[in-house]
Design an enzyme around this catalytic site. Structure first.
Site, PDB file in Angstrom:
ATOM      1  N   ARG A   9      83.805  70.532  91.194  1.00 26.50           N
ATOM      2  CA  ARG A   9      85.275  70.480  91.099  1.00 26.50           C
ATOM      3  C   ARG A   9      85.953  71.069  92.334  1.00 26.50           C
ATOM      4  NH1 ARG A   9      86.121  69.179  85.516  1.00 26.50           N
ATOM      5  NH2 ARG A   9      84.353  69.956  84.334  1.00 26.50           N
ATOM      6  N   ARG A  14      90.869  69.023  73.205  1.00 24.73           N
ATOM      7  CA  ARG A  14      89.850  69.123  74.252  1.00 24.73           C
ATOM      8  C   ARG A  14      89.741  70.566  74.784  1.00 24.73           C
ATOM      9  NH1 ARG A  14      91.182  67.164  80.408  1.00 24.73           N
ATOM     10  NH2 ARG A  14      88.997  67.250  80.877  1.00 24.73           N
ATOM     11  N   TYR A  53      91.999  74.482  78.457  1.00 28.54           N
ATOM     12  CA  TYR A  53      93.223  73.703  78.659  1.00 28.54           C
ATOM     13  C   TYR A  53      94.358  74.081  77.706  1.00 28.54           C
ATOM     14  CZ  TYR A  53      90.014  70.876  81.420  1.00 28.54           C
ATOM     15  OH  TYR A  53      89.089  70.464  82.359  1.00 28.54           O
ATOM     16  N   ASN A  75      98.331  64.954  88.140  1.00 26.92           N
ATOM     17  CA  ASN A  75      97.098  65.630  87.735  1.00 26.92           C
ATOM     18  C   ASN A  75      96.074  64.512  87.535  1.00 26.92           C
ATOM     19  OD1 ASN A  75      94.957  66.943  86.629  1.00 26.92           O
ATOM     20  ND2 ASN A  75      96.143  68.051  85.062  1.00 26.92           N
ATOM     21  N   ALA A  82      89.676  64.338  86.094  1.00 28.96           N
ATOM     22  CA  ALA A  82      88.340  64.230  86.710  1.00 28.96           C
ATOM     23  C   ALA A  82      88.358  63.368  87.975  1.00 28.96           C
ATOM     24  CB  ALA A  82      87.352  63.670  85.700  1.00 28.96           C
ATOM     25  N   ASP A 127      93.809  57.119  98.668  1.00 27.45           N
ATOM     26  CA  ASP A 127      94.312  56.044  99.533  1.00 27.45           C
ATOM     27  C   ASP A 127      95.632  55.476  99.014  1.00 27.45           C
ATOM     28  OD1 ASP A 127      92.206  56.334 101.258  1.00 27.45           O
ATOM     29  OD2 ASP A 127      91.124  54.544 100.600  1.00 27.45           O
ATOM     30  N   HIS A 141      96.796  71.201  88.332  1.00 30.74           N
ATOM     31  CA  HIS A 141      95.660  71.330  87.420  1.00 30.74           C
ATOM     32  C   HIS A 141      95.975  72.427  86.427  1.00 30.74           C
ATOM     33  CE1 HIS A 141      93.367  68.565  89.749  1.00 30.74           C
ATOM     34  NE2 HIS A 141      93.734  69.225  90.829  1.00 30.74           N
ATOM     35  N   ILE A 142      95.733  72.131  85.167  1.00 27.51           N
ATOM     36  CA  ILE A 142      96.015  73.102  84.110  1.00 27.51           C
ATOM     37  C   ILE A 142      95.087  74.309  84.249  1.00 27.51           C
ATOM     38  CG2 ILE A 142      95.944  73.434  81.596  1.00 27.51           C
ATOM     39  CD1 ILE A 142      96.638  70.352  81.426  1.00 27.51           C
ATOM     40  N   SER A 143      93.808  74.037  84.479  1.00 25.83           N
ATOM     41  CA  SER A 143      92.824  75.115  84.637  1.00 25.83           C
ATOM     42  C   SER A 143      92.741  75.517  86.108  1.00 25.83           C
ATOM     43  CB  SER A 143      91.456  74.630  84.150  1.00 25.83           C
ATOM     44  OG  SER A 143      90.982  73.581  84.989  1.00 25.83           O
ATOM     45  N   HIS A 166      88.204  64.723  91.706  1.00 26.87           N
ATOM     46  CA  HIS A 166      86.994  65.092  92.440  1.00 26.87           C
ATOM     47  C   HIS A 166      86.147  63.893  92.862  1.00 26.87           C
ATOM     48  CE1 HIS A 166      88.359  68.734  90.570  1.00 26.87           C
ATOM     49  NE2 HIS A 166      88.061  68.293  89.356  1.00 26.87           N
ATOM     50  N   ARG A 181      85.790  77.132  88.922  1.00 26.30           N
ATOM     51  CA  ARG A 181      84.899  76.350  88.059  1.00 26.30           C
ATOM     52  C   ARG A 181      83.704  75.784  88.852  1.00 26.30           C
ATOM     53  NH1 ARG A 181      88.361  72.591  84.254  1.00 26.30           N
ATOM     54  NH2 ARG A 181      86.277  72.354  83.346  1.00 26.30           N
ATOM     55  N   GLU A 212     100.244  68.195  93.472  1.00 22.11           N
ATOM     56  CA  GLU A 212      99.068  68.149  92.592  1.00 22.11           C
ATOM     57  C   GLU A 212      99.127  69.305  91.586  1.00 22.11           C
ATOM     58  OE1 GLU A 212      95.541  69.180  94.810  1.00 22.11           O
ATOM     59  OE2 GLU A 212      94.196  68.257  93.348  1.00 22.11           O
ATOM     60  N   PRO A 215      92.520  60.936  83.222  1.00 21.77           N
ATOM     61  CA  PRO A 215      91.704  60.798  82.012  1.00 21.77           C
ATOM     62  C   PRO A 215      91.544  62.079  81.204  1.00 21.77           C
ATOM     63  CG  PRO A 215      90.369  60.638  84.012  1.00 21.77           C
ATOM     64  CD  PRO A 215      91.795  60.574  84.438  1.00 21.77           C
ATOM     65  N   ASN A 216      91.567  61.885  79.900  1.00 21.23           N
ATOM     66  CA  ASN A 216      91.317  62.944  78.901  1.00 21.23           C
ATOM     67  C   ASN A 216      92.479  63.916  78.722  1.00 21.23           C
ATOM     68  OD1 ASN A 216      88.582  62.078  78.262  1.00 21.23           O
ATOM     69  ND2 ASN A 216      88.071  62.784  80.308  1.00 21.23           N
TER      70      ASN A 216
HETATM   71  C1  DQA Z   1      91.926  69.247  85.355  1.00 19.50           C
HETATM   72  C2  DQA Z   1      90.680  69.823  86.053  1.00 19.50           C
HETATM   73  C3  DQA Z   1      89.638  68.738  86.279  1.00 19.50           C
HETATM   74  O1  DQA Z   1      88.507  69.278  86.941  1.00 19.50           O
HETATM   75  C4  DQA Z   1      89.195  68.143  84.962  1.00 19.50           C
HETATM   76  O2  DQA Z   1      88.284  67.091  85.179  1.00 19.50           O
HETATM   77  C5  DQA Z   1      90.344  67.705  84.127  1.00 19.50           C
HETATM   78  C6  DQA Z   1      91.553  68.515  84.078  1.00 19.50           C
HETATM   79  C7  DQA Z   1      92.941  70.345  84.981  1.00 19.50           C
HETATM   80  O3  DQA Z   1      94.081  69.995  84.702  1.00 19.50           O
HETATM   81  O4  DQA Z   1      92.595  71.542  84.969  1.00 19.50           O
HETATM   82  O5  DQA Z   1      90.237  66.726  83.383  1.00 19.50           O
HETATM   83  O6  DQA Z   1      92.562  68.364  86.251  1.00 19.50           O
END
Ligand code: DQA
Length: 145
Positions: free
Chosen positions: A110, A17, A22, A73, A76, A86, A99-101, A79, A106, A97, A9-10
């Site tokens: 998270r 965003r 990001y 990725n 959210a 599963d 994560h951009i950040s 977490h 953080r 896996e 998501p997002n």
């Molecule tokens: C994220 C980190 C997550 O905590 C956050 O909810 C995201 C993006 C990242 O790519 O850094 O939506 O997965």
């Protein structure tokens, strides 16, 4: 070699965003980076994004017998989602896996990654470059197993 890249998501809001966290590049730039990397590496790829947990679970289930590995990725849902964990365990495909950040620097909420518990490796804090690293690492793993 055929891989599936899943974004949660997002991530479709990249560029708009929280650019300080990001970056300024948009989701199309992320898709282009993934497709270019895979083309250079001789990998077939499908890139999927959803804002819905169940759609991500369905996509992971559908990867069984169709893809050799997954880059994910979960955003959210990283977490919160035992269902995504599963699903990754159910199909038992090698997964990496991203994560951009740098989530390790953080908020406390998270600091747990459910999906990460089913992944062979995690890249974080590298921006979009993390996807390239994840693809290369998944390719190396698939070649050695
Ligand atoms: C994220 C980190 C997550 O905590 C956050 O909810 C995201 C993006 C990242 O790519 O850094 O939506 O997965």
């Amino acid at each position: 070699m055929n891989i599936l890249v899943i974004n949660g998501p997002n991530l479709n809001m990249l560029g708009i965003r929280e650019p300080d966290l990001y970056g300024k590049e948009d989701y199309a730039a992320l898709v282009a980076l993934v497709e270019e990397t895979c083309a250079q590496e001789g990998i077939q790829v499908e890139v999927f994004q959803s804002n819905h947990e169940g759609a991500i679970v369905d996509k992971i289930q559908g990867a069984y017998g169709k893809f050799d590995g997954i880059v994910i990725n979960p955003a959210a849902y990283t977490h919160t989602s035992v269902a995504i964990l599963d699903a990754l365990k159910a199909v038992s495909l090698p997964a990496v896996e991203v994560h951009i950040s740098d989530v390790s620097q953080r908020e406390d909420f998270r600091q747990v990654s459910y999906a990460g518990m089913a992944c062979i490796k995690t890249y974080m804090g590298l921006g979009l470059e993390g996807y390239r690293q994840a693809i290369l690492s998944l390719k190396a793993h698939l070649q050695n197993h």
